[in-house]
Design a protein around this motif. Structure first.
Motif, short mmCIF file in Angstrom:
data_model
loop_
_atom_site.label_atom_id
_atom_site.label_comp_id
_atom_site.label_asym_id
_atom_site.label_seq_id
_atom_site.Cartn_x
_atom_site.Cartn_y
_atom_site.Cartn_z
N ARG A 65 0.82 -1.21 0.00
CA ARG A 65 0.00 0.00 0.00
C ARG A 65 0.86 1.26 0.00
NH1 ARG A 65 -2.96 -2.01 5.34
NH2 ARG A 65 -0.79 -2.63 5.63
N VAL A 66 0.22 2.36 -0.38
CA VAL A 66 0.79 3.69 -0.19
C VAL A 66 0.16 4.27 1.07
CG1 VAL A 66 0.99 6.03 -1.09
CG2 VAL A 66 1.16 4.07 -2.65
N PRO B 254 -5.59 3.07 -0.49
CA PRO B 254 -5.73 1.91 -1.38
C PRO B 254 -6.12 2.26 -2.81
CG PRO B 254 -7.56 2.04 0.18
CD PRO B 254 -6.54 3.03 0.63
N ALA B 255 -6.75 3.41 -3.03
CA ALA B 255 -7.12 3.80 -4.40
C ALA B 255 -5.89 3.96 -5.28
CB ALA B 255 -7.93 5.09 -4.38
N SER C 101 -7.84 9.99 -1.34
CA SER C 101 -8.74 8.93 -0.90
C SER C 101 -9.50 8.29 -2.05
CB SER C 101 -9.73 9.47 0.14
OG SER C 101 -10.54 10.49 -0.42
N ALA C 102 -9.62 8.98 -3.19
CA ALA C 102 -10.35 8.45 -4.33
C ALA C 102 -9.75 8.98 -5.62
CB ALA C 102 -11.83 8.83 -4.25
N GLY C 103 -9.86 8.19 -6.68
CA GLY C 103 -9.33 8.60 -7.96
C GLY C 103 -9.18 7.42 -8.89
N THR C 104 -8.42 7.62 -9.95
CA THR C 104 -8.25 6.60 -10.98
C THR C 104 -6.78 6.22 -11.12
OG1 THR C 104 -10.14 7.51 -12.20
CG2 THR C 104 -8.64 6.07 -13.42
N LEU C 105 -6.49 4.93 -11.05
CA LEU C 105 -5.14 4.42 -11.29
C LEU C 105 -5.00 4.10 -12.77
CD1 LEU C 105 -2.43 3.55 -9.94
CD2 LEU C 105 -3.37 1.22 -9.90
N GLN C 106 -3.92 4.60 -13.39
CA GLN C 106 -3.66 4.37 -14.80
C GLN C 106 -2.26 3.80 -14.98
OE1 GLN C 106 -4.38 8.34 -16.42
NE2 GLN C 106 -6.48 7.75 -16.94
N VAL C 107 -2.04 3.13 -16.10
CA VAL C 107 -0.75 2.52 -16.39
C VAL C 107 -0.26 3.00 -17.76
CG1 VAL C 107 -1.77 0.45 -17.45
CG2 VAL C 107 0.51 0.32 -16.42
N PRO D 62 -8.36 -1.58 -14.38
CA PRO D 62 -9.74 -1.88 -13.97
C PRO D 62 -9.92 -2.13 -12.48
CG PRO D 62 -9.17 -3.08 -15.98
CD PRO D 62 -7.89 -2.46 -15.47
N ASP D 63 -8.94 -2.84 -11.86
CA ASP D 63 -9.07 -3.20 -10.45
C ASP D 63 -7.79 -2.85 -9.69
OD1 ASP D 63 -9.67 -4.26 -7.98
OD2 ASP D 63 -9.36 -6.34 -8.60
N PRO D 64 -7.70 -1.62 -9.14
CA PRO D 64 -6.48 -1.21 -8.43
C PRO D 64 -6.15 -2.08 -7.23
CG PRO D 64 -7.85 0.69 -8.95
CD PRO D 64 -8.67 -0.53 -9.24
N ASP D 65 -7.12 -2.85 -6.72
CA ASP D 65 -6.87 -3.71 -5.57
C ASP D 65 -5.94 -4.87 -5.92
OD1 ASP D 65 -7.55 -4.45 -2.75
OD2 ASP D 65 -8.32 -6.25 -3.74
#
Length: 381
Positions: free
Chosen positions: A147-148, A162-163, A204-210, A227-230
């Protein structure tokens, strides 16, 4: 050029009108901006003339002037300006039962220690991280589905984010122009990510991109949503077709519409030109001439006000090397007698005249032997 020059808000990059058609050669050996290294000083550090070093803290010993015992295995770090001086933050790359987390040392305007304390506890193998424009430290867990953690050097309770994805995190770098956080992944087939917060300043919220790109060492790139940052059951790095693999992502640094990151598996420094949407190599140890490559075991990275990049070695010759904006590389300092260690956490003070860093395992080669240093001198600012 290693970095893009910009003039004013929204200005175009110079001197090229189209970065996508113009890639610079990776940095080559040259005489450094500070001259040759001198003989090792009393701390076993070789420095250019005019520079001096001091020991700031040692693992398992009280930070001088305080009662706080410095953590084991000091790793990634950053400096935060304070009204009366500055704060140096450092991670501890050990497990939760061994005291993993992060600590801070506060200094007055003269560089004297005025306090030290813990800012994160009970976390797992916190390696590198990055500072944010709102004066928090992102401490990254270098474990599978790590985690960060957002920590508060000026006071406050650390909180997991976690986001920002669950993967083997290494470093983070904030881009205030695009309002994103770049993230590296320490896997042999790791990816390079960015996190786009729903609200800048709130992670606390947002979009993870690669990053999506071809297999070459330079070219255009795009970003794709993870699709699933978890990362469960499918790992984040395996979720997006075409996501570019990088061999052991390590340090990360942003400045002037450019983000640089290192990969230890192939001893490279990558340069992502954000204004043009292209990437290239800033350094590759297999392409250096004349002579042998000065930088191996590439790890943490930071930058100075002059645009110089300072890259620390994990192993190698225990050196910090400097890459200049005109594509040259040279050794800035070398720690002798500590071949079982690595250099971590380089970070400059606001004035740019002091560089903090650590030898993670010191002379003992053990996590309990870490030493944190400060080098002072006429750095280019």
């Amino acid at each position: 050029m290693l970095r893009t020059t910009v003039v004013g808000a929204g200005a175009m990059a110079l001197p090229f009108t189209a970065w996508s058609a113009a890639y610079a050669a990776p940095a080559q050996n040259a005489t450094g901006p500070y001259g040759p290294l001198q003989s090792a000083n009393s701390h076993g550090i070789q420095l250019p003339a005019g520079f001096t070093s001091q020991i700031v803290a040692r693992s398992r010993q009280a930070v001088p002037g305080t009662s706080y015992v410095w953590h084991d295995a000091p790793d990634g770090g950053a400096v935060f300006a304070d009204d009366s001086g500055w704060i140096y933050v450092s991670n501890s790359e050990v497990g939760p039962s061994a005291g993993g987390g992060a600590s801070r040392i506060a200094f007055d305007a003269t560089g004297a220690v005025v306090g030290a304390s813990r800012i994160l506890s009970g976390t797992d193998t916190n390696c590198a991280g990055g500072r944010t424009p709102w004066h928090t430290w992102l401490s990254c867990e270098e474990v599978s589905r790590g985690r960060v953690w957002e920590t508060y050097p000026f006071g406050g309770t650390a909180v997991a984010r976690p986001a920002m994805g669950r993967f083997k995190h290494e470093a983070a770098a904030a881009d205030p122009v695009r309002r994103v956080i770049y993230l590296t992944e320490d896997e042999t087939d790791g990816r390079f990510y960015r996190f786009v917060p729903a609200t800048w300043g709130d992670l606390s919220a947002g979009t993870l991109q690669v990053l999506v790109a071809g297999s070459a060492t330079s070219g255009p790139f795009t970003w794709a949503n993870v699709p699933d940052p978890d990362g469960s059951p499918t790992l984040t790095r395996r979720q997006v077709s075409g996501a570019k693999a990088f061999n052991g992502g390590e340090g990360c640094h942003y400045a002037d519409d450019t983000v640089w990151f290192t990969t230890k598996g192939d001893n490279r420094v990558w340069q992502v030109n954000l204004a043009s949407g292209t990437y290239e190599l800033a350094y590759d140890d297999s392409l250096v001439s004349p002579g042998s490559a000065p930088l191996t075991g590439v790890d943490n990275i930071t930058g100075s006000g002059s645009g110089d990049l300072y890259v620390a070695e994990d192993g190698g010759n225990m050196e910090i090397c400097v890459i200049t904006p005109d594509d040259t590389i040279s050794v800035f300092l070398r720690i002798t007698g500590q071949s079982g260690s690595e250099i971590t956490g380089p970070a400059f003070t606001p004035a740019g005249d002091r560089l903090y860093f650590s030898s993670q395992r010191g002379t003992s080669g053990s996590s309990s032997g870490g030493i944190t240093y400060c080098v002072t001198g006429p750095f280019r600012t």
